[in-house]
Write a protein that holds these residues in place. Structure first.
Motif, mmCIF file in Angstrom:
data_model
loop_
_atom_site.group_PDB
_atom_site.id
_atom_site.type_symbol
_atom_site.label_atom_id
_atom_site.label_comp_id
_atom_site.label_asym_id
_atom_site.label_seq_id
_atom_site.Cartn_x
_atom_site.Cartn_y
_atom_site.Cartn_z
ATOM 1 N N LEU A 117 0.820 -1.207 0.000
ATOM 2 C CA LEU A 117 0.000 0.000 0.000
ATOM 3 C C LEU A 117 0.859 1.264 0.000
ATOM 4 C CD1 LEU A 117 -2.824 -1.033 2.491
ATOM 5 C CD2 LEU A 117 -2.906 -1.012 -0.015
ATOM 6 N N ALA A 118 1.931 1.253 0.765
ATOM 7 C CA ALA A 118 2.810 2.432 0.815
ATOM 8 C C ALA A 118 3.419 2.703 -0.555
ATOM 9 C CB ALA A 118 3.907 2.232 1.865
ATOM 10 N N GLU A 119 3.858 1.655 -1.232
ATOM 11 C CA GLU A 119 4.447 1.829 -2.560
ATOM 12 C C GLU A 119 3.404 2.266 -3.584
ATOM 13 O OE1 GLU A 119 6.983 -1.422 -3.764
ATOM 14 O OE2 GLU A 119 8.177 -1.253 -1.926
ATOM 15 N N ALA A 120 2.209 1.696 -3.500
ATOM 16 C CA ALA A 120 1.137 2.079 -4.426
ATOM 17 C C ALA A 120 0.754 3.539 -4.221
ATOM 18 C CB ALA A 120 -0.078 1.172 -4.228
ATOM 19 N N ASN A 121 0.704 3.968 -2.970
ATOM 20 C CA ASN A 121 0.365 5.359 -2.678
ATOM 21 C C ASN A 121 1.431 6.305 -3.231
ATOM 22 O OD1 ASN A 121 -1.384 7.311 -1.158
ATOM 23 N ND2 ASN A 121 0.605 7.745 -0.261
ATOM 24 N N ALA A 122 2.699 5.975 -3.021
ATOM 25 C CA ALA A 122 3.786 6.826 -3.527
ATOM 26 C C ALA A 122 3.734 6.921 -5.051
ATOM 27 C CB ALA A 122 5.136 6.288 -3.058
ATOM 28 N N GLU A 123 3.453 5.797 -5.707
ATOM 29 C CA GLU A 123 3.333 5.802 -7.176
ATOM 30 C C GLU A 123 2.166 6.683 -7.609
ATOM 31 O OE1 GLU A 123 2.943 1.763 -8.604
ATOM 32 O OE2 GLU A 123 4.745 1.155 -7.491
ATOM 33 N N GLN A 124 1.048 6.592 -6.908
ATOM 34 C CA GLN A 124 -0.124 7.380 -7.266
ATOM 35 C C GLN A 124 0.162 8.875 -7.122
ATOM 36 O OE1 GLN A 124 -3.744 7.045 -4.857
ATOM 37 N NE2 GLN A 124 -4.920 6.967 -6.760
ATOM 38 N N VAL A 125 0.818 9.271 -6.043
ATOM 39 C CA VAL A 125 1.162 10.676 -5.839
ATOM 40 C C VAL A 125 2.043 11.172 -6.980
ATOM 41 C CG1 VAL A 125 2.469 12.260 -4.345
ATOM 42 C CG2 VAL A 125 0.812 10.677 -3.343
ATOM 43 N N GLN A 126 3.030 10.373 -7.371
ATOM 44 C CA GLN A 126 3.915 10.759 -8.481
ATOM 45 C C GLN A 126 3.148 10.866 -9.793
ATOM 46 O OE1 GLN A 126 6.928 7.706 -8.356
ATOM 47 N NE2 GLN A 126 8.138 8.778 -6.809
ATOM 48 N N GLN A 127 2.252 9.928 -10.053
ATOM 49 C CA GLN A 127 1.467 9.959 -11.294
ATOM 50 C C GLN A 127 0.585 11.204 -11.360
ATOM 51 O OE1 GLN A 127 -0.613 6.231 -11.137
ATOM 52 N NE2 GLN A 127 1.147 5.040 -11.854
ATOM 53 N N ILE A 128 -0.020 11.554 -10.256
ATOM 54 C CA ILE A 128 -0.889 12.730 -10.242
ATOM 55 C C ILE A 128 -0.073 13.991 -10.478
ATOM 56 C CG2 ILE A 128 -2.413 14.161 -8.812
ATOM 57 C CD1 ILE A 128 -3.225 11.459 -7.412
ATOM 58 N N ALA A 129 1.014 14.144 -9.752
ATOM 59 C CA ALA A 129 1.850 15.340 -9.906
ATOM 60 C C ALA A 129 2.362 15.467 -11.338
ATOM 61 C CB ALA A 129 3.009 15.301 -8.909
ATOM 62 N N ALA A 130 2.740 14.355 -11.945
ATOM 63 C CA ALA A 130 3.273 14.374 -13.312
ATOM 64 C C ALA A 130 2.201 14.694 -14.352
ATOM 65 C CB ALA A 130 3.928 13.033 -13.637
ATOM 66 N N ALA A 131 0.946 14.423 -14.039
ATOM 67 C CA ALA A 131 -0.144 14.616 -15.003
ATOM 68 C C ALA A 131 -0.634 16.060 -15.088
ATOM 69 C CB ALA A 131 -1.315 13.706 -14.645
#
Length: 195
Positions: free
Chosen positions: A61-75
């Motif tokens: 969950l921690a890794e999935a959350n970090a990936e999601q935050v990065q994807q949102i910021a990049a979009a």
């Protein structure tokens, strides 16, 4: 004992297998035996990387959350009008969550049941999102509209509401993209300064 070079590969295989099992049978029904069978490895290898099923879940969950935050910021296009940036962030959040619906629902419903580790995970995830949103609104397009920084309380209400709406929608067989417009409108309303 696994070799140092193979350790990250086994660890990732275990996390991937756990996510696949959650998507198929849910967190509660997933066992360590299911995880190692899917990962094509052994219990011994599992315990070389994680002390328990719960620890593995927290890491996933921690890794999935970090990936999601990065994807949102990049979009988000920093040069777009602020309302468009808000839309881009919501659409990226929904796309990221829809790409992993089983994990997303499990994160919302099962994550908090992990006791102290689960509560800390939820708090850490919320803080990552709050930080990301405040970084996004710390741009000229938002400042010129009188927006930012947004209070932590308001962001928790926004993110908590989006999480619960996601869970209810998925549990009822819907898709998160079904509520895109409502989420965008609510986000804009919550971050627009009051006159």
């Amino acid at each position: 004992m696994t070799t140092e070079a193979a350790a990250p590969d086994f660890r990732q295989r275990l996390l991937t297998a756990f996510e696949e099992s959650i998507a198929e049978t849910g967190y509660a029904k997933t066992t360590i035996a299911d995880i190692v069978r899917r990962a094509r490895t052994s219990r011994r290898t599992f315990y070389e990387h994680f002390a328990s099923k719960e620890e593995c879940f927290v890491r996933l969950l921690a890794e999935a959350n970090a990936e999601q935050v990065q994807q949102i910021a990049a979009a988000v296009d920093p040069g777009a009008p602020w309302q468009q940036q808000a839309r881009q962030a919501i659409e990226a959040w929904i796309a990221s969550a829809e790409s992993r619906p089983g994990l997303t629902l499990s994160w919302i419903r099962d994550g908090p049941s992990l006791g102290v580790a689960g509560r800390q995970l939820v708090r850490d995830a919320m803080e990552q999102f709050v930080g990301m949103v405040n970084q996004l609104v710390d741009r000229s397009e938002f400042r010129e509209a009188g927006i930012g920084p947004i209070s932590r309380q308001r962001l928790i209400m926004l993110l908590g509401g989006l999480r619960e709406l996601t869970a209810v929608t998925v549990e009822n067989g819907g898709r998160m993209s079904d509520f895109t417009e409502e989420a965008v409108e609510a986000t804009i309303a919550l971050i627009t300064p009051m006159s």
